[in-house]
Design a protein around this motif. Sequence first.
Motif, PDB file in Angstrom:
ATOM      1  N   TYR A 247      86.667 -17.635 -17.225  1.00 39.72           N
ATOM      2  CA  TYR A 247      85.474 -17.380 -16.419  1.00 39.72           C
ATOM      3  C   TYR A 247      85.492 -15.979 -15.826  1.00 39.72           C
ATOM      4  O   TYR A 247      84.495 -15.246 -15.895  1.00 39.72           O
ATOM      5  CB  TYR A 247      85.319 -18.399 -15.272  1.00 39.72           C
ATOM      6  CG  TYR A 247      84.327 -17.871 -14.279  1.00 39.72           C
ATOM      7  CD1 TYR A 247      82.980 -17.781 -14.620  1.00 39.72           C
ATOM      8  CD2 TYR A 247      84.741 -17.331 -13.056  1.00 39.72           C
ATOM      9  CE1 TYR A 247      82.071 -17.201 -13.758  1.00 39.72           C
ATOM     10  CE2 TYR A 247      83.837 -16.750 -12.197  1.00 39.72           C
ATOM     11  CZ  TYR A 247      82.496 -16.683 -12.549  1.00 39.72           C
ATOM     12  OH  TYR A 247      81.601 -16.086 -11.711  1.00 39.72           O
ATOM     13  N   ALA A 308      77.140 -24.132 -16.525  1.00 43.49           N
ATOM     14  CA  ALA A 308      77.883 -23.607 -17.679  1.00 43.49           C
ATOM     15  C   ALA A 308      77.082 -23.781 -18.968  1.00 43.49           C
ATOM     16  O   ALA A 308      77.044 -22.889 -19.819  1.00 43.49           O
ATOM     17  CB  ALA A 308      79.236 -24.306 -17.793  1.00 43.49           C
ATOM     18  N   MET A 340      80.630 -20.707 -10.071  1.00 42.45           N
ATOM     19  CA  MET A 340      81.719 -21.042 -10.989  1.00 42.45           C
ATOM     20  C   MET A 340      83.104 -20.795 -10.414  1.00 42.45           C
ATOM     21  O   MET A 340      83.973 -21.669 -10.474  1.00 42.45           O
ATOM     22  CB  MET A 340      81.529 -20.316 -12.318  1.00 42.45           C
ATOM     23  CG  MET A 340      80.350 -20.857 -13.107  1.00 42.45           C
ATOM     24  SD  MET A 340      80.237 -20.200 -14.777  1.00 42.45           S
ATOM     25  CE  MET A 340      78.832 -21.159 -15.378  1.00 42.45           C
ATOM     26  N   PHE A 397      82.086 -19.334 -21.275  1.00 42.13           N
ATOM     27  CA  PHE A 397      81.312 -20.314 -20.523  1.00 42.13           C
ATOM     28  C   PHE A 397      81.417 -21.708 -21.160  1.00 42.13           C
ATOM     29  O   PHE A 397      81.358 -22.721 -20.458  1.00 42.13           O
ATOM     30  CB  PHE A 397      79.855 -19.885 -20.429  1.00 42.13           C
ATOM     31  CG  PHE A 397      79.641 -18.635 -19.623  1.00 42.13           C
ATOM     32  CD1 PHE A 397      80.226 -18.485 -18.374  1.00 42.13           C
ATOM     33  CD2 PHE A 397      78.854 -17.592 -20.105  1.00 42.13           C
ATOM     34  CE1 PHE A 397      80.036 -17.330 -17.619  1.00 42.13           C
ATOM     35  CE2 PHE A 397      78.663 -16.439 -19.363  1.00 42.13           C
ATOM     36  CZ  PHE A 397      79.252 -16.312 -18.123  1.00 42.13           C
ATOM     37  N   VAL A 400      84.488 -23.243 -19.723  1.00 47.06           N
ATOM     38  CA  VAL A 400      84.207 -23.726 -18.368  1.00 47.06           C
ATOM     39  C   VAL A 400      83.473 -25.069 -18.426  1.00 47.06           C
ATOM     40  O   VAL A 400      83.754 -25.980 -17.636  1.00 47.06           O
ATOM     41  CB  VAL A 400      83.371 -22.695 -17.584  1.00 47.06           C
ATOM     42  CG1 VAL A 400      82.929 -23.263 -16.239  1.00 47.06           C
ATOM     43  CG2 VAL A 400      84.171 -21.417 -17.372  1.00 47.06           C
TER      44      VAL A 400
END
Length: 425
Positions: A247, A308, A340, A397, A400
């Motif tokens: 991230y 995400a 995030m 992403f 994540v």
Amino acid sequence: MASRQFTFPVLLITSLFFLWGFAHNLNPILIPHLKKACQLSDFQSAFVDSAFFIAYFTMALPAGYCMKRFGYKAGIVTGLLLFAIGALLFYPAASTREYLFFLIALFVIASGLTFLETAANPYISVLGPPETATQRLNFAQSFNGLAATLAPFLGGMFILSGKTLSPEAEAALTEQQLQAYLQTEADAVKIPYLLIGFIVLLVALKVIWTRLPQINETVGAKTEQIGASSLFANGNFIFGVVALFFYVGAQVGVVSFFIRFSGAVAGITEKAAATLLSGALLGFMIGRFAGSFLMRYFAPAKLLALFATLNVLFTLVSVSVSGLLAIYTLMGVTFLMSIMFPTIFSLAIHGLGSKTKQGSSILIMAIVGGAVLPLLMGLISDWFSIQAAYLLPAACFAIVLVFALRNIRQRQISEVEVTVQRETV
């Protein structure tokens, strides 16, 4: 959000989030600025991020040891002093116009920020009820977002000159004229960083004079996961470290290359692109406040999964189109990045109890992703295009998203286990 005894400490610690957010988000201004002032290639200019984030990797464990030995307050004061020293080093760095000197100054600043983040992220999580820790951390990170909005705007105003010499214009200058132009560009960072250094020193003095609560985290040891004999046996924590690495790499890459991306896909000048970046990071700040509010009604892991998913889609759109649409979708990505970091961090340290400080140090080490992934984006940009480089954040992403889904599943399993236990009693 926090009991009265914690109100002023929470506000003071929240101010630290603003300070390191400001320092972080001057880097996208420094990259094109130092590229001109020090006559760098694109790859060389990317080392601004590398020098900054390598400090997180090398200094995180010393920062964690300092807090374990001397407490959160000592870690915060040490971080502020290093931050101030690094900012003041920009003056001689600009005078000599040595790129290595700038990188050393950035490393010292980031070393200080490592102490601050290692201390402040878990400290504010425990300054109040455990059930609102994620919400409280997102609230504090909102002021990080405010700094992110102001930094590129003010940096673009006071550091970027808006003057970029074409190869023809540069060839027409005498050596003396060229050196005078380059020195003027380099000198533009002196006053801004002197002001930052002095402000940080004043905050350090305020922290020294303030009595901060001592938190006994051994009380939370009861919440440690059963069977987790060490942090490395805790699967969710390890996945959190991985998710944070990717991230942060994505966040730094998206923001650091924004000005160059804007010029490549829409022909926007550096000052105009800096203003757009400021607007994008305003969205980042709004996203932090919005996320903090939404977490009153939605589980943090579910909100993280939604953001995400949208970020993967928005980044792919930015890669696929050109013109202002590509820039606007990238601005949307910055909004969606807002929750995030604090959410990944909070989910990763959940249930660590007495291992919270150690876990925080390791998580802060994962910020080294900001040193690695932008370099890879730079190479992809050199080989293909700046738009192709943004495929890398899209992949980050996606990682994540998987971390968020894992936490949703874990929470559901935990709720089922609690229900079964209640029914059998």
